[in-house]
Design an enzyme around this catalytic site. Structure first.
Site, short mmCIF file in Angstrom:
data_model
loop_
_atom_site.label_atom_id
_atom_site.label_comp_id
_atom_site.label_asym_id
_atom_site.label_seq_id
_atom_site.Cartn_x
_atom_site.Cartn_y
_atom_site.Cartn_z
N SER A 1 0.99 -1.22 0.09
CA SER A 1 -0.01 0.01 0.03
C SER A 1 0.89 1.27 -0.08
CB SER A 1 -0.85 0.07 1.07
OG SER A 1 0.07 0.37 2.45
N LYS A 2 0.06 2.37 0.04
CA LYS A 2 1.04 3.67 -0.09
C LYS A 2 2.15 3.80 0.97
CE LYS A 2 -2.23 6.47 -3.11
NZ LYS A 2 -3.45 5.80 -2.75
#
Ligand code: GLU
Length: 476
Positions: free
Chosen positions: A251-252
């Site tokens: 994820s980010k």
């Protein structure tokens, strides 16, 4: 039968590296098997889909070299390739299932559905227990529709186990009762993902579906739909998920996750494609640096790994460095220019200078913007005299080298020292002053660069402006 594969992104964000990896596997598999690679835009989520995201995804795919044989911009026998332009088709197939008694209009309220969900969770009742499933109520449903009411259409999930063969996961089996009657067509006239996906894959004559492991549960629903229509089920390969070093889904917070970000950071498309291929797939000769073109001869669906693939940006950087090193200097120069700061000294130099500079540093960088610090290294005037430098300066041979160079530098009127003149300086110190080996090389390096290591002096010194060399010597 010709192999036909597809990549089917939803234009609801920038192209994710996981999506790019899926696209790559499909593309390479098509090329490896002499088949076709199709791009389909799954834009039925009208709220989240945008043309900007679609264009940006198409641009990023083009940057990675993933050109499609059929799809937006190219056309093909199965156009249109945007799902939103295919709504009539999905309506037709919804009507077919309704007519066959394999689907039904559902007039349950949100409250009723919520109650069903609660009971299903607590009491283990079937996921959907609405009255509209019963054929006895279908006449009532038809009348409501005829009177202008709207309702979603649900697929009447048969009471049977489901299994499918997967090239990565082997035989995947789902016991009956795992999934309730799911919506295939919304009351607003838009088909759902699982439904449109199956219809399009069938109509596009897709032979292999290669996609992320997160779709395995969708495949259960999709296989049921293929069977309901009496269509052949394509072959599946659900590739493992990408995870971060902490073993959590990528994820980010693990850093850049879109292709666009890597593109902007100065990664080469060759390297990103190369690295993404290695996440969950391995080269038969265990190579880790290759081009996508080379894979066409060796790629097969048998070399996927079932375990999650750990995304490691350091490995990506290493692979990027390897591709930089292997690239022709002219090509590298073209790619590097946009990543070198606008007001950099670099841009004022001749093409010949720029080429030599690139040639000199191409095996010493991992990313194209790393060249900026190399430019600074070439023009840096002040010398920080740390211990190792002071030590070399204290050798009895070093002042002799310094004196010779200083005298010679003052004779030069050009802006740069030529490679010949530089060799003459070295020859003089070697033959006339009798300085050899380490005292000679280290002496020259420290006097001219103020560093105790660095690239080949024979190339570096002619690239360095003479004024810079003079200032460095003067400051010693
Ligand atoms: N639009 C779906 C996605 O982006 C496609 C999945 C599939 O390949 O079936 O996840």
């Amino acid at each position: 039968m010709t192999t036909r594969v597809r990549f089917a992104p939803s234009p609801t964000g920038y192209l994710h590296i996981g999506g790019a990896r899926t696209a790559l596997y499909n593309y390479i598999f098509a090329k490896a098997s002499g088949g076709k690679y199709i791009l389909r835009i799954e834009d039925t989520d009208r709220e989240r889909s945008t043309k900007e995201f679609e264009q940006s995804q198409i641009d990023d795919m083009a940057w990675l070299g993933l050109t499609h044989d059929e799809g937006p911009g190219v056309g093909g026998p199965h156009a249109p390739y945007h799902q939103f332009e295919r709504t009539d088709i999905y309506k037709k197939y919804t009507d077919e299932l309704l007519a066959k008694g394999l689907a039904f209009y559902d007039f349950c309220s949100d409250e009723e559905l919520a109650e069903m969900a609660r009971k299903n969770k607590e009491e283990g009742t079937p996921p959907y227990t609405g009255k509209w499933r019963d054929e006895a109520n279908w006449e009532e449903a038809r009348q409501k529709i005829a009177a202008g009411e709207v309702a979603p259409v649900r697929f009447k999930v048969p009471d049977q186990d489901v299994s499918f063969k997967d090239h990565v996961r082997g035989d995947v089996k789902f016991p009956k009762g795992m999934v309730g009657d799911f919506v295939i067509y919304r009351s607003n006239g838009v088909g759902t993902y699982n439904f449109c996906n199956v219809i399009d894959d069938h109509l596009f004559e897709i032979t292999h579906v290669i996609r992320g492991e997160d779709h395995v549960n969708n495949t259960l629903r999709q296989v049921l739909l293929y069977q309901a229509f009496g269509w052949d089920v394509p072959e599946f390969a659900h590739v493992s998920l990408l995870i971060g070093a902490d073993r959590q889904k990528l994820s980010k917070r693990h850093g850049a996750t879109s292709v666009k970000q890597y593109r902007e950071q100065g990664y080469l498309p060759e390297a990103l494609a190369n690295y993404l291929c290695l996440l969950g797939w391995s080269h038969p000769e265990e190579k880790d640096v290759f081009t996508i073109d080379e894979l066409k001869d060796v790629f097969s669906l048998t070399r996927f790994s079932k375990s999650h693939a750990i995304y490691d940006v350091e490995k990506l950087k290493y692979i990027n460095g390897q591709h930089i090193k292997q690239m022709e200097t002219d090509e590298l120069l073209k790619r590097a220019r946009p990543f070198i700061a606008e007001n950099s000294f670099f841009h004022d130099q001749s093409v010949e200078w720029q080429k030599q500079f690139i040639e000199l540093y191409k095996d010493k960088i991992q990313l194209l913007p790393d060249l900026n610090e190399k430019v600074l290294e070439v023009v840096k005037e002040d010398i920080s005299k740390d211990e190792s430098i002071t030590e070399v300066l204290a050798w009895e041979t070093t002042p002799k080298i310094k004196e010779h160079i200083e005298t010679e530098l003052n004779k030069i009127t050009a802006n740069h020292v030529s490679a010949e003149i530089f060799s003459q300086w070295m020859d003089y110190c070697k033959k006339e002053l009798g300085i050899k080996g380490k005292p000679l090389f280290m002496g020259f390096r420290v006097v001219l660069t103020g560093q105790n290591h660095g690239p080949d002096l024979k190339v570096l010194i002619p690239l360095t402006p003479i004024e810079v060399l003079k200032k460095r010597i003067a400051s010693l």
